[in-house]
Design an enzyme around this catalytic site. Structure first.
Site, short mmCIF file in Angstrom:
data_model
loop_
_atom_site.label_atom_id
_atom_site.label_comp_id
_atom_site.label_asym_id
_atom_site.label_seq_id
_atom_site.Cartn_x
_atom_site.Cartn_y
_atom_site.Cartn_z
N GLN A 109 2.66 35.22 18.89
CA GLN A 109 3.18 35.52 17.56
C GLN A 109 2.82 34.39 16.60
O GLN A 109 2.13 33.44 16.97
CB GLN A 109 4.69 35.74 17.64
CG GLN A 109 5.06 36.98 18.44
CD GLN A 109 6.55 37.21 18.56
OE1 GLN A 109 7.36 36.30 18.45
NE2 GLN A 109 6.93 38.46 18.82
N SER A 126 9.39 40.15 25.77
CA SER A 126 9.82 40.99 24.66
C SER A 126 9.93 42.42 25.15
O SER A 126 9.00 42.92 25.80
CB SER A 126 8.83 40.91 23.49
OG SER A 126 8.97 42.02 22.62
N SER A 139 10.13 45.29 23.24
CA SER A 139 9.23 46.18 22.51
C SER A 139 7.78 45.96 22.93
O SER A 139 7.01 46.92 23.08
CB SER A 139 9.38 45.99 20.99
OG SER A 139 8.97 44.70 20.58
N CYS A 185 14.71 45.65 19.25
CA CYS A 185 14.55 44.40 19.98
C CYS A 185 15.18 44.47 21.37
O CYS A 185 16.39 44.43 21.52
CB CYS A 185 15.12 43.22 19.21
SG CYS A 185 14.78 41.62 19.97
N THR A 221 14.84 42.27 24.14
CA THR A 221 15.45 41.05 24.68
C THR A 221 16.72 40.70 23.90
O THR A 221 17.70 40.22 24.48
CB THR A 221 14.46 39.88 24.63
OG1 THR A 221 13.90 39.76 23.33
CG2 THR A 221 13.35 40.06 25.65
#
Length: 343
Positions: free
Chosen positions: A83, A91, A93, A253, A255
């Site tokens: 990122q 993550s 997603s 989200c 996590t």
């Protein structure tokens, strides 16, 4: 074309959050484990992350998932997430994006009506079960790693709001969870800019005042994100995870929802078998279920399951011409906002 590097990239989004998947062209990343490989990107050479995420090839409102060979025999694939600020270990997603790409591109053979895919991540194995029909990955449920609480109702001093209460919890990365009514805003698309800027500020403040360290993975020692939350019904929570340099997660989200589930269980508001819904600022949803309880480094922990949907939207090649002056990417403050690096 005279590209000096060519990457094969699949565009995928999970409930609105873009998580592109790099399927080839990278070469070997040093390290014996996925955590080692992620740390190499963060500590030794982050040129690949910059090339992908920064302009002109990338944009802030997306992640790049790097597929790497699994380092555990039971896993089908390894990956970590790149990122704008750094590489991250896990993550929800992005796991959904990775599983969707693996199955729909045939990298992992698809079996109908369900395919099990085991992912090797920097913080342990994640088992995904994909519901499949007519060559399409219709949804993915993730058996997440154990989530646990470090602190509940911890008071943090902020310059704009005085003392606010935050929960510190791990759901795959560390979170500071903030009830959004403390900042006088609703979670919606209209407030995304203001919530994103606040989240970046709060993350810096919390990291100055709170020290964390995962009991099994000591290099996971920083609060990665601030998640604003709001309970809108007995089993429905609005969630808004804020990411550096200043944007919100378009998905609910995974996590963060796992971390939130851990705080609910610690307060006696969730137990084994509890089923919840996490709803994002754009209205997309993840299903959240508490599968069980366990212990991590002497801490009580919960075993979450997250379910959501992913969609492939592009197959592309990413390249760099040797004469391109922006081969390593660039940043501009109009999109970075409050998170633009100073100095």
């Amino acid at each position: 074309m005279r590209w000096k590097k060519t990457l094969q990239v699949v565009g995928v989004h999970a409930e609105g959050e873009i998580g592109k998947v790099i399927t080839g062209g990278v070469g070997k990343i040093p390290g014996d484990t996925v955590l080692d490989k992620m740390n190499y990107i963060n500590e030794v050479d982050d040129s690949l992350r910059r090339l992908c995420v920064f302009e002109p090839r990338g944009a802030l409102a997306m992640s790049f998932n790097l597929l790497v060979p699994p380092t555990r025999p039971e896993a089908h694939a390894g990956f970590f997430i790149m990122q704008a600020d750094r590489a991250h270990p896990m993550s929800g997603s992005n796991s959904i994006c990775v599983v969707t790409a693996l199955l729909e591109l045939g990298i992992v053979p698809m079996q109908e009506p369900e395919t099990t895919v085991v992912l090797d991540t920097a913080v342990g194995l994640v088992t995904a079960r994909a519901r499949c029909n007519d060559g399409r990955c219709e949804s993915v449920s993730l058996e997440m790693m154990p989530a646990f609480v470090e602190e509940l109702d911890l008071e943090i001093e902020t310059p704009d709001f005085g003392k606010i209460k935050v929960d510190i919890a791990f759901g795959g990365v560390y979170y500071a969870l903030v009830d959004v009514d403390q900042v006088g805003m609703d979670i919606n698309a209209e407030n995304a800019r203001r919530l994103a800027d606040l989240g970046v500020k709060f993350a810096d403040i919390v990291n100055e005042q709170v020290k964390v360290e995962h009991p099994l993975y000591p290099s996971i020692n920083k609060i990665a994100y601030v998640m604003f939350r709001n309970r809108v019904a007995d089993d429905v929570y609005q969630t808004c995870t804020t990411l550096v340099p200043g944007r919100i997660d378009r998905s609910p989200c995974g996590t963060g929802s796992s971390a939130n589930l851990a705080t609910l269980a610690a307060r006696g508001l969730a137990d084994v078998g509890s089923r919840l819904v996490s709803r994002s600022a754009i209205g997309s949803e993840f299903k959240v279920e508490m599968l069980g309880r366990t212990e991590i480094g002497g801490r009580p922990a919960v075993l979450p399951r997250i379910e959501g949907r992913g969609w492939v939207f592009s197959v592309e090649q990413l390249g760099v011409d040797p004469t391109d002056p922006f081969g390593t990417g660039f940043m501009v403050s109009d999109t970075w906002g409050e998170g633009f690096p100073q100095g």
